[in-house]
Scaffold this motif. Structure first.
Motif, PDB file in Angstrom:
ATOM      1  N   ASP A 190       0.817  -1.215   0.000  1.00  0.00           N
ATOM      2  CA  ASP A 190       0.000   0.000   0.000  1.00  0.00           C
ATOM      3  C   ASP A 190       0.848   1.261   0.000  1.00  0.00           C
ATOM      4  O   ASP A 190       0.329   2.370   0.117  1.00  0.00           O
ATOM      5  N   ASP A 191       2.168   1.110  -0.139  1.00  0.00           N
ATOM      6  CA  ASP A 191       3.075   2.254  -0.153  1.00  0.00           C
ATOM      7  C   ASP A 191       3.719   2.392  -1.536  1.00  0.00           C
ATOM      8  O   ASP A 191       3.489   1.582  -2.423  1.00  0.00           O
ATOM      9  N   HIS A 192       4.557   3.396  -1.701  1.00  0.00           N
ATOM     10  CA  HIS A 192       5.257   3.572  -2.977  1.00  0.00           C
ATOM     11  C   HIS A 192       6.585   4.267  -2.739  1.00  0.00           C
ATOM     12  O   HIS A 192       6.863   4.752  -1.630  1.00  0.00           O
ATOM     13  N   VAL A 193       7.430   4.318  -3.782  1.00  0.00           N
ATOM     14  CA  VAL A 193       8.796   4.818  -3.622  1.00  0.00           C
ATOM     15  C   VAL A 193       9.157   5.813  -4.722  1.00  0.00           C
ATOM     16  O   VAL A 193       8.540   5.843  -5.788  1.00  0.00           O
ATOM     17  N   ARG A 194      10.200   6.594  -4.441  1.00  0.00           N
ATOM     18  CA  ARG A 194      10.702   7.547  -5.430  1.00  0.00           C
ATOM     19  C   ARG A 194      11.402   6.792  -6.565  1.00  0.00           C
ATOM     20  O   ARG A 194      11.953   5.711  -6.352  1.00  0.00           O
ATOM     21  N   PRO A 195      11.419   7.350  -7.784  1.00  0.00           N
ATOM     22  CA  PRO A 195      11.985   6.630  -8.935  1.00  0.00           C
ATOM     23  C   PRO A 195      13.481   6.349  -8.838  1.00  0.00           C
ATOM     24  O   PRO A 195      13.972   5.387  -9.438  1.00  0.00           O
ATOM     25  N   GLU A 196      14.220   7.157  -8.082  1.00  0.00           N
ATOM     26  CA  GLU A 196      15.668   6.952  -7.957  1.00  0.00           C
ATOM     27  C   GLU A 196      16.030   6.049  -6.781  1.00  0.00           C
ATOM     28  O   GLU A 196      17.220   5.843  -6.487  1.00  0.00           O
ATOM     29  N   CYS A 197      15.039   5.507  -6.101  1.00  0.00           N
ATOM     30  CA  CYS A 197      15.260   4.721  -4.884  1.00  0.00           C
ATOM     31  C   CYS A 197      16.275   3.596  -5.088  1.00  0.00           C
ATOM     32  O   CYS A 197      17.325   3.558  -4.438  1.00  0.00           O
ATOM     33  N   LEU A 198      15.987   2.659  -5.968  1.00  0.00           N
ATOM     34  CA  LEU A 198      16.854   1.493  -6.137  1.00  0.00           C
ATOM     35  C   LEU A 198      18.247   1.881  -6.618  1.00  0.00           C
ATOM     36  O   LEU A 198      19.253   1.329  -6.153  1.00  0.00           O
ATOM     37  N   GLU A 199      18.317   2.826  -7.546  1.00  0.00           N
ATOM     38  CA  GLU A 199      19.613   3.227  -8.104  1.00  0.00           C
ATOM     39  C   GLU A 199      20.536   3.790  -7.022  1.00  0.00           C
ATOM     40  O   GLU A 199      21.696   3.380  -6.893  1.00  0.00           O
ATOM     41  N   GLU A 200      20.035   4.710  -6.225  1.00  0.00           N
ATOM     42  CA  GLU A 200      20.883   5.373  -5.233  1.00  0.00           C
ATOM     43  C   GLU A 200      21.203   4.453  -4.053  1.00  0.00           C
ATOM     44  O   GLU A 200      22.291   4.527  -3.485  1.00  0.00           O
ATOM     45  N   LEU A 201      20.268   3.580  -3.705  1.00  0.00           N
ATOM     46  CA  LEU A 201      20.564   2.614  -2.642  1.00  0.00           C
ATOM     47  C   LEU A 201      21.646   1.633  -3.093  1.00  0.00           C
ATOM     48  O   LEU A 201      22.579   1.316  -2.341  1.00  0.00           O
ATOM     49  N   TYR A 202      21.518   1.164  -4.326  1.00  0.00           N
ATOM     50  CA  TYR A 202      22.508   0.214  -4.848  1.00  0.00           C
ATOM     51  C   TYR A 202      23.885   0.865  -4.957  1.00  0.00           C
ATOM     52  O   TYR A 202      24.905   0.259  -4.590  1.00  0.00           O
ATOM     53  N   GLU A 203      23.928   2.089  -5.453  1.00  0.00           N
ATOM     54  CA  GLU A 203      25.208   2.796  -5.566  1.00  0.00           C
ATOM     55  C   GLU A 203      25.878   2.944  -4.203  1.00  0.00           C
ATOM     56  O   GLU A 203      27.091   2.752  -4.067  1.00  0.00           O
ATOM     57  N   THR A 204      25.082   3.266  -3.199  1.00  0.00           N
ATOM     58  CA  THR A 204      25.635   3.485  -1.858  1.00  0.00           C
ATOM     59  C   THR A 204      26.111   2.191  -1.221  1.00  0.00           C
ATOM     60  O   THR A 204      27.221   2.114  -0.681  1.00  0.00           O
TER      61      THR A 204
END
Length: 366
Positions: free
Chosen positions: A94-108
């Motif tokens: 029932d929630d949602h995420v920002r479009p850059e979520c996966l990219e920036e988490l993976y980079e970090t």
């Protein structure tokens, strides 16, 4: 030969037909596309299952599992057994995420060679962001022993020291990090090697135990002081319904007490570190919090019946030990009163006082 995706997104769902499409669309719209999704339909009775199947047909990266209703912990464990990604994300349907979520988490997480990355979230109500919750941690990286001394205490519970600071007037002394799994990316191999799973018997607090155990196994954790996740407030959510049932809360507290004790023993074995001091204060605060829940007017239950059931928690061996070892500090005398009443076993008096506060519409806030 097709390689496994870098990220597996695990989503347990139950009767979220009005929210699921937005959730899944936000994942499919990610700027980072090397992922797969495991949606576990936990016996939904609305159109949630149909929506899952529609998205499963639309995108081959989505795997749909339909199962009987057994709770979010079993649903997540089901997906963990299947997930193939190097890193896991646990989202709610029932929630949602920002479009850059996966990219920036993976980079970090890859740049810092971390076992987990923690981040902030927004609280959304009726489509509007009403609160922003950034991580309270000041550093961007924790490793070694400081994970146990600086990170774990923010998740596992309230300590005696926290209560003392609160009585002495520190406004946010009892404030803790939200332990929800949807605010961290974790390494899949660490979960597999250490056989970390959710406790099926827990109705509440399963995230607390999972996060704490995971962090205790990690060597390095990263922190991003940015929000990626939108937590949607709705009055039909599982936790909202749960918090309306005092007896469900009572059982949940007792089950969580058992789980915390078992977790503490496991961490003693594999880390030689005792986390008991980090959560013992939670037991005392729960006595007071539960009294406020149990003194609500309940149809079909007498005041005395509610009191006796509340006492079943207070008289738990672990709770009694916490009360016995807690020394009530000097400070705000009004705030200290319930702790003195617990300390000197004036349970009936405490329960009566809280009943009066309920009649005066007093709202208990930690």
């Amino acid at each position: 030969m097709k390689k496994d995706p870098l990220i597996s997104v695990i989503i347990p769902v139950y009767n979220v037909e009005n929210y699921l499409e937005k959730c899944l669309d936000s994942i499919l719209a990610q700027t980072f596309q090397d992922f797969n999704v495991y949606i576990v339909d936990d016996g939904s009775t609305d159109k949630t299952g149909d929506i899952c199947d529609e998205y499963g047909k639309k995108d081959q990266r989505i795997t749909v599992i339909h199962k009987k209703n057994e709770g979010v912990s079993v649903a997540r464990n089901t997906a963990i057994e299947l997930a193939t990604g190097d890193y896991f994300l646990f989202f709610d349907g029932d929630d949602h995420v920002r479009p850059e979520c996966l990219e920036e988490l993976y980079e970090t997480i890859t740049y810092q060679k971390a076992d987990a990355v923690l981040y902030g979230y927004y609280l959304e109500k009726d489509g509007v962001v009403v609160q922003t919750h950034l991580p309270q941690m000041k550093k961007s990286q924790y490793e070694g022993k400081e994970i146990m001394t600086d990170l774990v205490p923010r998740f596992i519970g309230v300590s005696f020291r926290d209560i003392k600071r609160w009585i002495q007037g520190e406004k946010d002394a009892l404030k803790k990090e939200n332990t929800a799994l949807w605010r961290s990316m974790v390494k899949g191999d660490l979960i597999r090697r250490n056989n970390i799973r959710f406790k099926p018997q827990l109705r509440v607090g399963e995230d607390t135990c999972f996060t704490t155990e995971y962090l205790s196994c990690a060597k390095r954790c990263a922190v991003i002081h940015k929000c990626y996740y939108y937590l949607v407030v709705r009055n039909t959510s599982t936790i909202f319904v749960y918090e309306k049932d005092p007896y469900a809360i009572l059982k949940g507290k007792i089950d969580l007490l058992t789980a915390r004790r078992e977790l503490t023993e496991r961490i003693k074995i594999h880390r030689s570190f005792d986390i008991e001091k980090y959560w013992y204060g939670t037991l005392i605060m729960s006595c007071i919090q539960l009294a406020f829940f149990m003194t609500r007017k309940e149809k079909g239950r007498s005041w005395m019946e509610n009191y006796r059931n509340w006492k079943t928690y207070v008289e738990q061996k672990e709770v009694q030990n916490a009360i016995k070892t807690f020394n009530v500090p000097s400070g705000n005398k009004i705030k200290a009163i319930p702790f003195y009443l617990l300390k000197y076993k004036k349970y009936y008096t405490l329960y009566c006082c809280i009943t009066i506060l309920q009649l005066c519409h007093y709202e208990f806030k930690r």
